[in-house]
Design a protein around this motif. Sequence first.
Motif, short mmCIF file in Angstrom:
data_model
loop_
_atom_site.label_atom_id
_atom_site.label_comp_id
_atom_site.label_asym_id
_atom_site.label_seq_id
_atom_site.Cartn_x
_atom_site.Cartn_y
_atom_site.Cartn_z
N GLY A 56 57.16 -16.89 74.35
CA GLY A 56 57.48 -18.30 74.17
C GLY A 56 58.97 -18.54 74.03
O GLY A 56 59.79 -17.63 74.17
N MET A 57 59.31 -19.78 73.75
CA MET A 57 60.69 -20.22 73.61
C MET A 57 60.88 -20.92 72.27
O MET A 57 59.96 -21.58 71.78
N ASN A 58 62.09 -20.78 71.72
CA ASN A 58 62.47 -21.52 70.52
C ASN A 58 63.30 -22.73 70.92
O ASN A 58 64.21 -22.63 71.75
N PHE A 59 62.98 -23.87 70.34
CA PHE A 59 63.73 -25.09 70.56
C PHE A 59 64.18 -25.63 69.21
O PHE A 59 63.48 -25.49 68.22
N GLY A 60 65.34 -26.24 69.15
CA GLY A 60 65.79 -26.88 67.93
C GLY A 60 67.22 -26.53 67.59
O GLY A 60 67.99 -26.05 68.43
N LEU A 61 67.57 -26.78 66.37
CA LEU A 61 68.92 -26.51 65.88
C LEU A 61 69.03 -25.05 65.46
O LEU A 61 68.22 -24.57 64.67
N SER A 62 70.03 -24.34 65.97
CA SER A 62 70.21 -22.95 65.57
C SER A 62 70.78 -22.86 64.16
O SER A 62 70.44 -21.98 63.39
N GLU A 63 71.64 -23.79 63.81
CA GLU A 63 72.18 -23.88 62.45
C GLU A 63 71.79 -25.25 61.88
O GLU A 63 71.89 -26.26 62.58
N PRO A 64 71.39 -25.31 60.61
CA PRO A 64 71.01 -26.61 60.05
C PRO A 64 72.21 -27.54 59.93
O PRO A 64 73.35 -27.11 59.71
N PHE A 65 71.95 -28.83 60.07
CA PHE A 65 72.97 -29.87 59.90
C PHE A 65 73.14 -30.13 58.41
O PHE A 65 72.17 -30.38 57.71
N LYS A 66 74.37 -30.06 57.92
CA LYS A 66 74.64 -30.24 56.49
C LYS A 66 75.52 -31.46 56.28
O LYS A 66 76.51 -31.65 56.97
N LEU A 67 75.15 -32.28 55.30
CA LEU A 67 75.90 -33.48 54.97
C LEU A 67 76.16 -33.49 53.47
O LEU A 67 75.24 -33.53 52.67
N ASP A 68 77.45 -33.43 53.10
CA ASP A 68 77.84 -33.44 51.69
C ASP A 68 78.45 -34.78 51.36
O ASP A 68 79.52 -35.14 51.84
N LEU A 69 77.74 -35.58 50.53
CA LEU A 69 78.21 -36.90 50.14
C LEU A 69 78.81 -36.91 48.73
O LEU A 69 79.03 -37.96 48.16
N GLY A 70 79.10 -35.77 48.19
CA GLY A 70 79.67 -35.69 46.85
C GLY A 70 78.58 -35.62 45.78
O GLY A 70 78.51 -34.68 45.02
#
Length: 96
Positions: free
Chosen positions: A50-64
């Motif tokens: 099979g194949m992997n789909f998606g983000l290889s690294e997670p999206f990170k958001l730091d709002l303080g």
Amino acid sequence: MARTNQSSGRTAIHRNNGVLFLLILTGIVLGSFLGHLASGVSALSWLDYGMNFGLSEPFKLDLGVIFITFGISIKITIGSIIGIVVAAILYNITFR
């Protein structure tokens, strides 16, 4: 023509969509699981291809104050596709 439920007035089709979703989800999980188990057998190792789909690294958001991490990865295998087909056939047999 869609049947209506006398107590709620909702069509039977709306209730069956949830069942279809659960059957397909179950087919994906069981098909992937069986494909993973069969990967050790040389004649059945193709089920785990099979194949992997998606983000290889997670999206990170730091709002303080809040730190949010978002990531998704989906692996589609031959076993999961077979599981989806079997689930759809079971749904059609059960809810004609």
